[in-house]
Motif scaffolding. Structure first.
Motif, short mmCIF file in Angstrom:
data_model
loop_
_atom_site.label_atom_id
_atom_site.label_comp_id
_atom_site.label_asym_id
_atom_site.label_seq_id
_atom_site.Cartn_x
_atom_site.Cartn_y
_atom_site.Cartn_z
N ILE A 193 0.86 -1.18 0.00
CA ILE A 193 0.00 0.00 0.00
C ILE A 193 0.90 1.23 0.00
CG2 ILE A 193 -1.80 1.28 1.21
CD1 ILE A 193 -2.50 -1.39 2.62
N TYR A 194 0.75 2.05 -1.02
CA TYR A 194 1.46 3.33 -1.10
C TYR A 194 0.46 4.41 -0.68
CZ TYR A 194 5.13 0.77 -3.35
OH TYR A 194 6.14 -0.13 -3.61
N VAL A 195 0.71 5.00 0.48
CA VAL A 195 -0.21 5.92 1.12
C VAL A 195 0.12 7.35 0.71
CG1 VAL A 195 -1.10 6.71 3.35
CG2 VAL A 195 -0.38 4.32 3.06
N ARG A 196 -0.91 8.16 0.48
CA ARG A 196 -0.72 9.58 0.16
C ARG A 196 0.15 10.22 1.23
NH1 ARG A 196 -5.63 12.95 -1.78
NH2 ARG A 196 -5.10 11.67 -3.56
N GLY A 197 1.11 11.01 0.79
CA GLY A 197 2.01 11.67 1.72
C GLY A 197 3.33 10.92 1.90
N GLY A 198 3.44 9.72 1.32
CA GLY A 198 4.72 9.02 1.33
C GLY A 198 4.83 7.81 2.24
N GLY A 199 3.74 7.34 2.81
CA GLY A 199 3.80 6.15 3.66
C GLY A 199 3.74 4.87 2.84
N TYR A 200 4.32 3.81 3.40
CA TYR A 200 4.36 2.51 2.74
C TYR A 200 4.05 1.43 3.77
CZ TYR A 200 6.34 -1.82 0.92
OH TYR A 200 6.51 -3.12 0.52
N ILE A 201 3.21 0.47 3.39
CA ILE A 201 2.96 -0.72 4.19
C ILE A 201 3.01 -1.89 3.23
CG2 ILE A 201 1.37 -1.94 5.72
CD1 ILE A 201 0.07 0.86 6.24
N GLY A 202 3.80 -2.90 3.57
CA GLY A 202 3.92 -4.07 2.71
C GLY A 202 3.67 -5.34 3.49
N PHE A 203 3.04 -6.31 2.84
CA PHE A 203 2.76 -7.61 3.43
C PHE A 203 3.38 -8.66 2.53
CE2 PHE A 203 -0.71 -4.71 4.28
CZ PHE A 203 -0.86 -4.79 5.65
N GLY A 204 4.37 -9.39 3.02
CA GLY A 204 5.01 -10.43 2.23
C GLY A 204 4.61 -11.79 2.71
N ALA A 205 4.10 -12.63 1.83
CA ALA A 205 3.70 -13.99 2.19
C ALA A 205 4.91 -14.90 2.05
CB ALA A 205 2.54 -14.44 1.31
N VAL A 206 5.74 -14.91 3.08
CA VAL A 206 6.98 -15.69 3.07
C VAL A 206 6.80 -16.90 3.97
CG1 VAL A 206 9.45 -15.62 3.52
CG2 VAL A 206 8.28 -13.57 2.75
N GLN A 207 7.10 -18.07 3.45
CA GLN A 207 6.93 -19.33 4.17
C GLN A 207 5.56 -19.39 4.79
OE1 GLN A 207 10.35 -19.55 6.72
NE2 GLN A 207 11.73 -19.93 5.04
N LYS A 208 5.47 -19.69 6.08
CA LYS A 208 4.16 -19.82 6.71
C LYS A 208 3.74 -18.56 7.45
CE LYS A 208 4.49 -24.74 7.33
NZ LYS A 208 3.40 -25.56 7.08
N SER A 209 4.60 -17.55 7.49
CA SER A 209 4.22 -16.34 8.23
C SER A 209 4.15 -15.16 7.27
CB SER A 209 5.23 -16.06 9.33
OG SER A 209 6.48 -15.75 8.78
N ASP A 210 3.10 -14.41 7.42
CA ASP A 210 3.01 -13.17 6.67
C ASP A 210 3.85 -12.14 7.40
OD1 ASP A 210 1.28 -14.24 4.83
OD2 ASP A 210 -0.51 -13.60 5.89
N GLN A 211 4.67 -11.43 6.68
CA GLN A 211 5.51 -10.41 7.30
C GLN A 211 5.01 -9.04 6.89
OE1 GLN A 211 9.45 -11.51 6.02
NE2 GLN A 211 9.74 -12.74 7.85
N VAL A 212 5.03 -8.12 7.84
CA VAL A 212 4.58 -6.76 7.60
C VAL A 212 5.78 -5.83 7.64
CG1 VAL A 212 3.13 -4.87 8.44
CG2 VAL A 212 2.35 -7.24 8.66
N GLY A 213 5.92 -5.02 6.59
CA GLY A 213 6.99 -4.03 6.54
C GLY A 213 6.39 -2.64 6.46
N MET A 214 7.11 -1.69 6.99
CA MET A 214 6.66 -0.31 6.95
C MET A 214 7.80 0.58 6.52
SD MET A 214 4.34 0.01 10.29
CE MET A 214 3.10 -1.19 10.65
N GLY A 215 7.45 1.70 5.86
CA GLY A 215 8.48 2.62 5.41
C GLY A 215 7.89 3.80 4.69
#
Length: 174
Positions: free
Chosen positions: A72-94
């Motif tokens: 998700i690319y958020v207005r104003g420059g925010g980022y949220i990412g969800f990676g489906a890696v192995q059995k756990s979904d990982q959440v990244g922010m930036g």
């Protein structure tokens, strides 16, 4: 100077100042138009994207993993990412920013997790961060993008443990 000359000079100055103000307003309007166009271009990446992520060894370019993601690319420059890696979904922010034309850069971080045994809940944090820097090129129609990135695996003290590379081929969620 006689009164007639003073009136003529004053009138001339008033006309000149008026012309300068009008020219300034036109330049400001053009600048606002350019700013508006740049803002509209920058905002083209905003929204939800569905990338396929391919992680590679930076030296050999051998594929390490391929997996789906959601960003998700958020207005104003925010980022949220969800990676489906192995059995756990990982959440990244930036954050992301527009660098001109159809080009963008993003920087974000994910916590690392230890693999969980089969049938067990997701693993615990393993004491690492994955710090990713990417360059993005949006398609002309704004419905897809390609990206290349490098990522450093860091311990919580900031020491680089490994470097990996990768690409993302994304389509916009409509």
């Amino acid at each position: 100077m006689n009164t007639r000359q003073v009136v003529a000079h004053t009138g001339g100055m008033i006309l000149m100042v008026g012309a300068m103000l009008a020219a300034g307003d036109r330049v400001q309007a053009q600048d606002q138009s350019v700013d508006r166009a740049a803002t509209q271009q920058a905002r083209r990446i905003e929204g939800v994207w569905l990338p396929i992520v391919t992680i590679t060894d930076c030296q050999t370019h051998a594929v390490i993993a391929t997996f789906p993601s959601m960003e998700i690319y958020v207005r104003g420059g925010g980022y949220i990412g969800f990676g489906a890696v192995q059995k756990s979904d990982q959440v990244g922010m930036g954050a992301w920013r527009h660098t001109g034309g159809r080009k963008y850069v993003s920087e974000y971080e994910f916590f690392g997790y230890a693999p969980a045994p089969v049938g067990a809940p997701d693993g615990a944090p393993d004491g690492t961060l994955l710090k990713v820097s990417g360059t993005i090129r949006l398609s002309a129609d704004g419905t897809s993008f390609t990206s290349s990135q490098t990522a450093d695996v860091l311990d919580f003290a900031g020491n680089v443990l490994a470097r990996i590379c990768g690409t993302r081929d994304a389509t916009r969620l409509q």
